[in-house]
Motif scaffolding. Sequence first.
Motif, mmCIF file in Angstrom:
data_model
loop_
_atom_site.group_PDB
_atom_site.id
_atom_site.type_symbol
_atom_site.label_atom_id
_atom_site.label_comp_id
_atom_site.label_asym_id
_atom_site.label_seq_id
_atom_site.Cartn_x
_atom_site.Cartn_y
_atom_site.Cartn_z
ATOM 1 N N LEU A 2 57.892 21.161 -2.448
ATOM 2 C CA LEU A 2 57.227 20.630 -3.633
ATOM 3 C C LEU A 2 57.962 21.053 -4.894
ATOM 4 C CD1 LEU A 2 53.545 21.376 -2.631
ATOM 5 C CD2 LEU A 2 54.773 19.209 -2.446
ATOM 6 N N ALA A 3 57.900 20.187 -5.901
ATOM 7 C CA ALA A 3 58.481 20.508 -7.207
ATOM 8 C C ALA A 3 57.705 21.671 -7.815
ATOM 9 C CB ALA A 3 58.417 19.287 -8.125
ATOM 10 N N ASP A 4 58.298 22.311 -8.789
ATOM 11 C CA ASP A 4 57.680 23.440 -9.468
ATOM 12 C C ASP A 4 56.316 23.041 -10.036
ATOM 13 O OD1 ASP A 4 57.357 25.184 -12.162
ATOM 14 O OD2 ASP A 4 58.546 26.258 -10.662
ATOM 15 N N ALA A 5 55.382 23.992 -10.024
ATOM 16 C CA ALA A 5 54.024 23.740 -10.505
ATOM 17 C C ALA A 5 53.984 23.317 -11.965
ATOM 18 C CB ALA A 5 53.164 24.984 -10.302
ATOM 19 N N THR A 6 55.014 23.643 -12.742
ATOM 20 C CA THR A 6 55.035 23.231 -14.148
ATOM 21 C C THR A 6 55.126 21.716 -14.277
ATOM 22 O OG1 THR A 6 57.437 23.484 -14.268
ATOM 23 C CG2 THR A 6 56.091 25.380 -14.933
ATOM 24 N N GLU A 38 32.262 15.574 -16.608
ATOM 25 C CA GLU A 38 32.386 14.112 -16.673
ATOM 26 C C GLU A 38 32.775 13.749 -18.087
ATOM 27 O OE1 GLU A 38 32.776 10.427 -15.537
ATOM 28 O OE2 GLU A 38 32.259 11.985 -14.102
ATOM 29 N N PRO A 39 33.873 13.137 -18.380
ATOM 30 C CA PRO A 39 34.864 12.708 -17.393
ATOM 31 C C PRO A 39 35.684 13.892 -16.877
ATOM 32 C CG PRO A 39 35.674 12.248 -19.586
ATOM 33 C CD PRO A 39 34.267 12.797 -19.749
ATOM 34 N N PRO A 40 36.375 13.703 -15.749
ATOM 35 C CA PRO A 40 37.217 14.775 -15.223
ATOM 36 C C PRO A 40 38.257 15.213 -16.263
ATOM 37 C CG PRO A 40 37.021 12.996 -13.642
ATOM 38 C CD PRO A 40 36.425 12.504 -14.931
ATOM 39 N N ILE A 41 38.626 16.492 -16.197
ATOM 40 C CA ILE A 41 39.609 17.058 -17.124
ATOM 41 C C ILE A 41 40.956 17.151 -16.405
ATOM 42 C CG2 ILE A 41 40.245 19.107 -18.459
ATOM 43 C CD1 ILE A 41 37.205 19.715 -18.622
ATOM 44 N N VAL A 42 41.995 16.660 -17.068
ATOM 45 C CA VAL A 42 43.349 16.732 -16.531
ATOM 46 C C VAL A 42 44.100 17.813 -17.286
ATOM 47 C CG1 VAL A 42 45.495 15.469 -16.142
ATOM 48 C CG2 VAL A 42 43.297 14.275 -15.936
ATOM 49 N N THR A 43 44.661 18.765 -16.538
ATOM 50 C CA THR A 43 45.381 19.886 -17.130
ATOM 51 C C THR A 43 46.808 19.892 -16.614
ATOM 52 O OG1 THR A 43 43.338 21.163 -17.102
ATOM 53 C CG2 THR A 43 45.368 22.388 -17.444
ATOM 54 N N ASP A 44 47.765 19.989 -17.529
ATOM 55 C CA ASP A 44 49.169 20.096 -17.125
ATOM 56 C C ASP A 44 49.421 21.459 -16.500
ATOM 57 O OD1 ASP A 44 49.833 17.591 -18.089
ATOM 58 O OD2 ASP A 44 50.378 18.341 -20.073
ATOM 59 N N LEU A 101 48.985 28.681 -5.347
ATOM 60 C CA LEU A 101 49.997 27.640 -5.269
ATOM 61 C C LEU A 101 50.697 27.655 -3.926
ATOM 62 C CD1 LEU A 101 51.650 28.168 -8.759
ATOM 63 C CD2 LEU A 101 49.783 26.619 -8.153
ATOM 64 N N PHE A 102 51.204 26.496 -3.515
ATOM 65 C CA PHE A 102 52.075 26.484 -2.350
ATOM 66 C C PHE A 102 53.310 25.664 -2.657
ATOM 67 C CE2 PHE A 102 49.222 22.956 -1.485
ATOM 68 C CZ PHE A 102 49.981 22.006 -0.806
ATOM 69 N N ASN A 103 54.386 25.982 -1.960
ATOM 70 C CA ASN A 103 55.706 25.438 -2.284
ATOM 71 C C ASN A 103 56.128 24.287 -1.402
ATOM 72 O OD1 ASN A 103 55.823 27.609 -4.015
ATOM 73 N ND2 ASN A 103 56.800 28.901 -2.511
ATOM 74 N N GLY A 104 55.526 24.156 -0.263
ATOM 75 C CA GLY A 104 55.903 23.109 0.665
ATOM 76 C C GLY A 104 55.103 23.246 1.938
ATOM 77 N N PHE A 105 55.398 22.364 2.891
ATOM 78 C CA PHE A 105 54.634 22.393 4.135
ATOM 79 C C PHE A 105 55.466 21.839 5.281
ATOM 80 C CE2 PHE A 105 54.003 18.139 2.543
ATOM 81 C CZ PHE A 105 54.066 17.361 3.682
ATOM 82 N N TYR A 106 55.046 22.199 6.461
ATOM 83 C CA TYR A 106 55.512 21.602 7.708
ATOM 84 C C TYR A 106 54.283 21.076 8.417
ATOM 85 C CZ TYR A 106 60.097 23.825 7.401
ATOM 86 O OH TYR A 106 61.358 24.204 7.017
ATOM 87 N N LEU A 107 54.371 19.896 9.000
ATOM 88 C CA LEU A 107 53.310 19.361 9.834
ATOM 89 C C LEU A 107 53.862 19.298 11.250
ATOM 90 C CD1 LEU A 107 50.443 18.230 9.921
ATOM 91 C CD2 LEU A 107 51.399 15.969 9.470
#
Length: 139
Positions: free
Chosen positions: A48-52, A62-68, A77-83
């Motif tokens: 995954l790209a950096d959390a920034t 309501e309404p939902p809040i979007v935060t950068d 946080l997590f950086n990536g995954f394997y399935l």
Amino acid sequence: MKYMLIMRATDEGYANLGELDFDEVLREVGEYNEELIRAGVLLAAEGLADATEGVVVDFSSEPPIVTDGPYGETKELFNGFYLLNVSSREEAVEWAKRAPMTGPGFKTEIRRVPTIDEFPQDNEWIRKERAWREANGQL
């Protein structure tokens, strides 16, 4: 059974990332991926790209809040995954123990991914999802 290996880094792990040789990291990850492929257990793997670069949609109002990003604490946080498609949780654990990017400051969370067969098969939405999966070769 499907299991997701969720790759996490602690504050210590994030601090150490800058000291790592990126070519060496790519080699280690590539060798691990090849091993998973040869074993026939890899279904998907992504970093995954950096959390920034991310955002959070918070539905607590309501309404939902979007935060950068960055957002939350590092431990969230997590950086990536394997399935993986393996026979048991124990097998997923054994694969996680062999993953690259381990040591102090790194953790892997392992979560089972339920199959569509575990949901009520008479439900309209489950029938639609099953049809979509069959049409896309996912069943």
